[in-house]
Design an enzyme around this catalytic site. Structure first.
Site, PDB file in Angstrom:
ATOM      1  N   THR A 147      -2.840  -0.454   1.761  1.00  0.00           N
ATOM      2  CA  THR A 147      -1.622   0.313   2.041  1.00  0.00           C
ATOM      3  C   THR A 147      -1.372   0.379   3.540  1.00  0.00           C
ATOM      4  O   THR A 147      -2.067  -0.288   4.335  1.00  0.00           O
ATOM      5  CB  THR A 147      -1.652   1.702   1.355  1.00  0.00           C
ATOM      6  OG1 THR A 147      -0.366   2.311   1.515  1.00  0.00           O
ATOM      7  CG2 THR A 147      -2.721   2.619   1.932  1.00  0.00           C
ATOM      8  N   LYS A 207      -0.616  -4.047   5.198  1.00  0.00           N
ATOM      9  CA  LYS A 207      -0.166  -4.992   4.168  1.00  0.00           C
ATOM     10  C   LYS A 207       0.180  -6.369   4.734  1.00  0.00           C
ATOM     11  O   LYS A 207       0.152  -7.355   4.005  1.00  0.00           O
ATOM     12  CB  LYS A 207       1.045  -4.417   3.415  1.00  0.00           C
ATOM     13  CG  LYS A 207       0.680  -3.241   2.518  1.00  0.00           C
ATOM     14  CD  LYS A 207       1.838  -2.805   1.652  1.00  0.00           C
ATOM     15  CE  LYS A 207       1.488  -1.509   0.928  1.00  0.00           C
ATOM     16  NZ  LYS A 207       2.424  -1.171  -0.126  1.00  0.00           N
ATOM     17  N   ASN A 230      -0.515  -6.279  -1.156  1.00  0.00           N
ATOM     18  CA  ASN A 230      -1.112  -4.961  -1.443  1.00  0.00           C
ATOM     19  C   ASN A 230      -2.337  -5.070  -2.343  1.00  0.00           C
ATOM     20  O   ASN A 230      -2.956  -4.054  -2.652  1.00  0.00           O
ATOM     21  CB  ASN A 230      -0.080  -4.024  -2.091  1.00  0.00           C
ATOM     22  CG  ASN A 230       0.106  -4.313  -3.563  1.00  0.00           C
ATOM     23  OD1 ASN A 230       0.237  -5.476  -3.948  1.00  0.00           O
ATOM     24  ND2 ASN A 230       0.083  -3.288  -4.383  1.00  0.00           N
ATOM     25  N   GLY A 273       8.364  -1.246   5.438  1.00  0.00           N
ATOM     26  CA  GLY A 273       7.707  -2.226   4.575  1.00  0.00           C
ATOM     27  C   GLY A 273       8.290  -2.332   3.171  1.00  0.00           C
ATOM     28  O   GLY A 273       8.455  -3.434   2.643  1.00  0.00           O
ATOM     29  N   TYR A 317       6.976   9.893  -4.346  1.00  0.00           N
ATOM     30  CA  TYR A 317       6.554  10.511  -5.612  1.00  0.00           C
ATOM     31  C   TYR A 317       5.985  11.917  -5.437  1.00  0.00           C
ATOM     32  O   TYR A 317       5.580  12.547  -6.415  1.00  0.00           O
ATOM     33  CB  TYR A 317       5.545   9.614  -6.345  1.00  0.00           C
ATOM     34  CG  TYR A 317       4.376   9.205  -5.496  1.00  0.00           C
ATOM     35  CD1 TYR A 317       4.369   7.978  -4.855  1.00  0.00           C
ATOM     36  CD2 TYR A 317       3.294  10.047  -5.309  1.00  0.00           C
ATOM     37  CE1 TYR A 317       3.308   7.601  -4.057  1.00  0.00           C
ATOM     38  CE2 TYR A 317       2.238   9.685  -4.513  1.00  0.00           C
ATOM     39  CZ  TYR A 317       2.248   8.454  -3.889  1.00  0.00           C
ATOM     40  OH  TYR A 317       1.199   8.098  -3.084  1.00  0.00           O
TER      41      TYR A 317
END
Ligand SMILES: Nc1ncnc2c1ncn2[C@@H]1O[C@H](COP(=O)(O)OP(=O)(O)O)[C@@H](O)[C@H]1O
Ligand SMILES: O=C(O)C1=C[C@@H](OP(=O)(O)O)[C@@H](O)[C@H](O)C1
Ligand SMILES: [Mg+2]
Length: 420
Positions: free
Chosen positions: A53, A57, A78, A120, A197
């Site tokens: 992460t 990456k 990843n 990214g 999230y």
């Protein structure tokens, strides 16, 4: 380390929980704060397979003997698998995002897509949008580069887009409530997707829901999906039902991470049932009335006497906002929490709401509750509030038997809510 995650900061990562729930292997979080440490780790290559992460990456690509064409095109890896000392790089973020879109029926064909952010994840999501037939993919930035055709947030509103994808950290915990795009002024929107999230519903997603956008979803399912596809690369095998695994783990994770808030009439049992339910769920019990008293130093009747109901409501809202953005809590609310829409919005951003429904004749008159002054007052209050409790709740839990009965009913309702 056999399996795990590298990145500069991993404190809040859910990857360990997801992978261990999924496969049963051990998955370690390996923070590597500096680039030198990351390079040393990749040279040593003492692992079977890893996820990667921020901010490594791209860096890991230098160490891969083979890079999957999609990963190469996106410019990010990843997932790295160590095969006899040679590193193979993949990108499962784009598979995760494609899964999120498919699972919610997002149709990109011929659509104009706005991607918020230039970091990214921009390339990952724009690759998916193009693959799925988007007509135009536009980039939105706070500092737009006109030479690259980037739009400001003001220009984005008038772009005629049907789909919005947020790839910025705006609205992410702990800085919740932040959003620069005025989705209410974009009537043609069909879908708003946020890769953030935590919280479950960012300010962008809440606004999209309020504007009636048919699909408004956060990034948890994408996170789980990229992990499931990474595990397939780790183990060189396909799951029989990858979509089923993604659904199962997303539901389990939401059940674990989200808050459960109890709403309902004063003395309906929110504090009593809440305490027992918190224990059963393994969540931290927070009684918002107690927090108001702790923060203010006076009792609830004293606050009402000194500052009236409005003064009390302002304190109630402050404590609601404070706790609702955290996770893994059972929040026992005061009966009047539904009187301010902002409270409900705050609770919905990272939790579910259960209406604890106790018969009117079982409610207590008085008991340190200034508004429960008589049977008549309770009756009038119930008539006013019942529709609000029902509208706000994800489920209704009767509390007309024992406390244990109510806890069992709540557990059943949560099973249902988190089953999909
Ligand atoms: N199912 C139940 N059976 C018996 N007593 C109950 C039940 N639910 C709540 N009570 C009682 O009702 C009173 C008010 O409950 P409380 O949890 O303080 O309500 P709230 O937090 O909703 O105001 C308490 O004395 C509690 O023990
Ligand atoms: O219903 C209300 O307006 C109130 C309910 C009380 O909490 P409980 O529901 O826990 O009694 C407390 O917040 C305050 O007295 C106001
Ligand atoms: Mg209470």
């Amino acid at each position: 380390m056999e399996y795990g995650l590298i990145g500069s900061k991993l404190g809040h990562s859910y990857s360990k929980i997801i992978h261990e729930m999924l496969c049963g292997y051990r998955y370690d979080l390996c923070p590597l704060p500096t680039e030198e440490e990351a390079r040393a780790f990749l040279i040593r290559r003492q692992f079977k397979a890893i996820n990667v992460t921020i901010p490594y990456k791209r860096l890991v690509m230098e160490y891969c003997t083979y890079i999957d064409p999609r990963a190469k095109a996106i410019g990010a890896v990843n997932t790295v698998v160590n095969k006899n000392g040679l590193l193979y790089g993949y990108n499962t973020d784009h598979l995760g995002f494609a899964h999120l879109c498919d699972a919610h029926g997002v149709d990109f064909a011929g659509r104009t897509v706005l991607i918020l952010g230039t970091g990214g994840t921009h390339n990952t999501t724009s690759a998916v949008a193009r693959d799925k037939g988007a007509a135009r993919v536009l980039t939105v930035s706070r500092t737009p580069d006109a030479a690259k055709g980037q739009l400001s947030y003001e220009e984005a509103v008038a772009s005629g887009a049907q789909i919005v994808i947020n790839t910025t950290p705006a609205g992410m915990y702990p800085n919740v409530g932040v959003c620069s795009l005025d989705v209410a002024k974009m009537p043609g929107l069909e879908a708003v997707l946020d890769v953030v999230y935590n919280p479950d519903k960012t300010e962008l997603i809440l606004r999209a829901e309020e504007a009636g956008v048919p699909v408004a979803v956060g990034g948890l399912e994408m996170l789980v999906a990229q992990a499931v596809y990474a595990a397939e690369s780790f183990l060189s095998r396909k799951f029989d039902d990858a979509a089923g695994e993604i659904g199962r783990i997303t539901a389990a994770l939401r059940r674990d991470m989200l808050n459960v808030a109890l709403i309902g009439m004063p003395s309906s049992g929110k504090s009593t049932v809440g305490r027992a339910l918190a224990e059963k769920l393994g969540k931290k019990f927070i009684d918002l009335d107690e927090e108001i008293v702790k923060a203010d130093g006076r009792s609830i009747p004293d606050i009402f006497a000194a500052e009236g109901e409005d003064g009390f409501r302002a304190k109630e809202s402050a404590q609601t906002v404070r706790f609702a953005k955290e996770g893994r809590q059972l929040l026992s609310c005061g009966g009047g929490i539904i009187k301010r829409g902002g409270n409900l919005r705050a609770l919905h951003q990272n939790g579910v709401l259960l209406f604890l429904d106790r018969p009117l004749d079982a409610l207590t008159v008085g008991g340190g509750r200034p508004l429960s002054s008589s049977t008549e007052a309770l009756k009038k209050m119930e008539a006013e509030r019942r529709p609000l409790y029902l509208a706000a709740a994800d489920a209704v839990i009767p509390n007309s038997g024992t406390v244990e009965d109510a806890v069992a009913a709540a557990m059943e309702a949560l099973d249902e809510i988190f089953s999909h």
